[in-house]
Design a protein around this motif. Structure first.
Motif, PDB file in Angstrom:
ATOM      1  N   UNK A  34      -1.534  -6.727 -25.661  1.00  0.00           N
ATOM      2  CA  UNK A  34      -1.346  -7.560 -26.852  1.00  0.00           C
ATOM      3  C   UNK A  34      -1.164  -9.035 -26.497  1.00  0.00           C
ATOM      4  N   UNK A  35      -0.660  -9.307 -25.316  1.00  0.00           N
ATOM      5  CA  UNK A  35      -0.394 -10.701 -24.939  1.00  0.00           C
ATOM      6  C   UNK A  35      -1.405 -11.243 -23.953  1.00  0.00           C
ATOM      7  N   UNK A  36      -2.334 -10.455 -23.533  1.00  0.00           N
ATOM      8  CA  UNK A  36      -3.401 -10.717 -22.559  1.00  0.00           C
ATOM      9  C   UNK A  36      -2.966 -10.227 -21.199  1.00  0.00           C
ATOM     10  N   UNK A  37      -3.952  -9.913 -20.374  1.00  0.00           N
ATOM     11  CA  UNK A  37      -3.671  -9.343 -19.067  1.00  0.00           C
ATOM     12  C   UNK A  37      -2.917 -10.337 -18.184  1.00  0.00           C
ATOM     13  N   UNK A  38      -3.250 -11.599 -18.283  1.00  0.00           N
ATOM     14  CA  UNK A  38      -2.619 -12.611 -17.435  1.00  0.00           C
ATOM     15  C   UNK A  38      -1.120 -12.702 -17.734  1.00  0.00           C
ATOM     16  N   UNK A  39      -0.750 -12.566 -18.977  1.00  0.00           N
ATOM     17  CA  UNK A  39       0.667 -12.664 -19.342  1.00  0.00           C
ATOM     18  C   UNK A  39       1.328 -11.308 -19.188  1.00  0.00           C
ATOM     19  N   UNK A  40       1.277 -10.750 -17.994  1.00  0.00           N
ATOM     20  CA  UNK A  40       1.827  -9.426 -17.724  1.00  0.00           C
ATOM     21  C   UNK A  40       3.334  -9.368 -17.825  1.00  0.00           C
ATOM     22  N   UNK A  41       3.956 -10.485 -18.103  1.00  0.00           N
ATOM     23  CA  UNK A  41       5.409 -10.490 -18.272  1.00  0.00           C
ATOM     24  C   UNK A  41       5.820  -9.589 -19.428  1.00  0.00           C
ATOM     25  N   UNK A  42       4.989  -9.497 -20.441  1.00  0.00           N
ATOM     26  CA  UNK A  42       5.302  -8.614 -21.573  1.00  0.00           C
ATOM     27  C   UNK A  42       5.278  -7.155 -21.131  1.00  0.00           C
ATOM     28  N   UNK A  43       4.386  -6.808 -20.220  1.00  0.00           N
ATOM     29  CA  UNK A  43       4.357  -5.455 -19.680  1.00  0.00           C
ATOM     30  C   UNK A  43       5.634  -5.133 -18.928  1.00  0.00           C
ATOM     31  N   UNK A  44       6.140  -6.114 -18.198  1.00  0.00           N
ATOM     32  CA  UNK A  44       7.410  -5.925 -17.498  1.00  0.00           C
ATOM     33  C   UNK A  44       8.536  -5.733 -18.493  1.00  0.00           C
ATOM     34  N   UNK A  45       8.477  -6.423 -19.610  1.00  0.00           N
ATOM     35  CA  UNK A  45       9.515  -6.315 -20.634  1.00  0.00           C
ATOM     36  C   UNK A  45       9.556  -4.895 -21.207  1.00  0.00           C
ATOM     37  N   UNK A  46       8.397  -4.337 -21.538  1.00  0.00           N
ATOM     38  CA  UNK A  46       8.347  -2.985 -22.102  1.00  0.00           C
ATOM     39  C   UNK A  46       8.918  -1.948 -21.148  1.00  0.00           C
ATOM     40  N   UNK A  47       8.470  -1.981 -19.905  1.00  0.00           N
ATOM     41  CA  UNK A  47       8.964  -1.021 -18.911  1.00  0.00           C
ATOM     42  C   UNK A  47      10.428  -1.288 -18.577  1.00  0.00           C
ATOM     43  N   UNK A  48      10.797  -2.558 -18.534  1.00  0.00           N
ATOM     44  CA  UNK A  48      12.179  -2.917 -18.213  1.00  0.00           C
ATOM     45  C   UNK A  48      13.164  -2.437 -19.269  1.00  0.00           C
ATOM     46  N   UNK A  49      12.763  -2.484 -20.524  1.00  0.00           N
ATOM     47  CA  UNK A  49      13.641  -2.007 -21.593  1.00  0.00           C
ATOM     48  C   UNK A  49      13.874  -0.493 -21.468  1.00  0.00           C
ATOM     49  N   UNK A  50      12.826   0.251 -21.193  1.00  0.00           N
ATOM     50  CA  UNK A  50      12.975   1.694 -21.012  1.00  0.00           C
ATOM     51  C   UNK A  50      13.870   1.965 -19.807  1.00  0.00           C
ATOM     52  N   UNK A  51      13.673   1.205 -18.735  1.00  0.00           N
ATOM     53  CA  UNK A  51      14.503   1.387 -17.545  1.00  0.00           C
ATOM     54  C   UNK A  51      15.979   1.144 -17.859  1.00  0.00           C
ATOM     55  N   UNK A  52      16.266   0.063 -18.584  1.00  0.00           N
ATOM     56  CA  UNK A  52      17.658  -0.248 -18.908  1.00  0.00           C
ATOM     57  C   UNK A  52      18.293   0.817 -19.802  1.00  0.00           C
ATOM     58  N   UNK A  53      17.506   1.367 -20.709  1.00  0.00           N
ATOM     59  CA  UNK A  53      18.039   2.377 -21.628  1.00  0.00           C
ATOM     60  C   UNK A  53      18.244   3.720 -20.936  1.00  0.00           C
ATOM     61  N   UNK A  54      17.337   4.125 -20.057  1.00  0.00           N
ATOM     62  CA  UNK A  54      17.352   5.484 -19.505  1.00  0.00           C
ATOM     63  C   UNK A  54      17.794   5.577 -18.044  1.00  0.00           C
TER      64      UNK A  54
END
Length: 149
Positions: A34-54
Motif C-alpha cells: 500500500x505504501x510502495x515497495x521502497x517504503x518498506x518501513x510500513x511492512x516493518x510496522x505491520x510485523x512489529x505490531x504483531x510481534x509486540x502483541x504476541x
C-alpha cells in the motif's frame, strides 16, 4: 538446538497462533504494498505490531512476526542501498558532463535488474511465508539480516 527451538518443534501451534503468525506476514506484505515497495518501513510496522502483541503469548507467532520484521527491514536497507547507488551513478554522469554515461548506463541497467529481482523475491517470499505460517510450519526468509532476535 536450544530449549526454545525444542519447545517450538515439539508442540503443534494452535489455530489462533497460526492465524497470528500468518497475519504478521500478511500485514507486512499489505502495508508495504500500500505504501510502495521502497517504503518498506510500513511492512516493518505491520510485523512489529504483531510481534509486540504476541511475543509473550505465542512463541510460534512471535517467531514468524520477528522473521517478517527482519525481512522487511532487510528489504528496506537493500532499497536504500539501491537508491544510493543510483544517485552515485547519476552523479558520476553529471560530473563527467555526460561522458560517464558510457559506464553508468550499463551499471544502471544492472541496478534495475537487481531491484526487480529483489522485488520479486520480496513478494514471492512474503506469500510463501504467509502460507507456511498458516499451515503451522516454520519459515526462514533468505537474504535476511536478523537484527531483531
Amino acid at each position: 538446538m536450544n530449549a526454545t527451538t525444542q519447545s517450538l518443534s515439539t508442540t503443534s501451534p494452535t489455530s489462533s497462533e497460526r492465524q497470528w503468525a500468518a497475519g504478521a506476514h500478511l500485514a507486512a506484505l499489505l502495508l508495504a504494498l500500500c505504501t510502495s515497495w521502497i517504503a518498506g518501513a510500513a511492512g516493518m510496522l505491520g510485523a512489529g505490531m504483531v510481534y509486540l502483541v504476541k511475543r509473550d503469548d505465542s512463541a510460534f507467532a512471535a517467531e514468524h512476526a520477528r522473521e517478517a520484521f527482519n525481512f522487511n527491514l532487510s528489504m528496506f536497507i537493500y532499497a536504500c542501498i539501491a537508491v544510493a547507488v543510483a544517485v552515485a551513478l547519476v552523479g558520476a554522469t553529471v560530473l563527467t558532463l555526460g561522458l560517464g554515461i558510457i559506464l553508468t548506463a550499463p551499471a544502471g541497467l544492472l541496478l534495475l535488474l537487481a531491484v526487480a529481482a529483489i522485488a520479486v523475491l520480496w513478494l514471492a517470499c512474503s506469500i510463501i511465508a504467509t502460507v507456511k505460517a498458516w499451515n503451522g510450519e516454520h519459515y526462514r526468509y533468505p537474504l535476511t539480516l536478523r537484527l531483531l532476535r
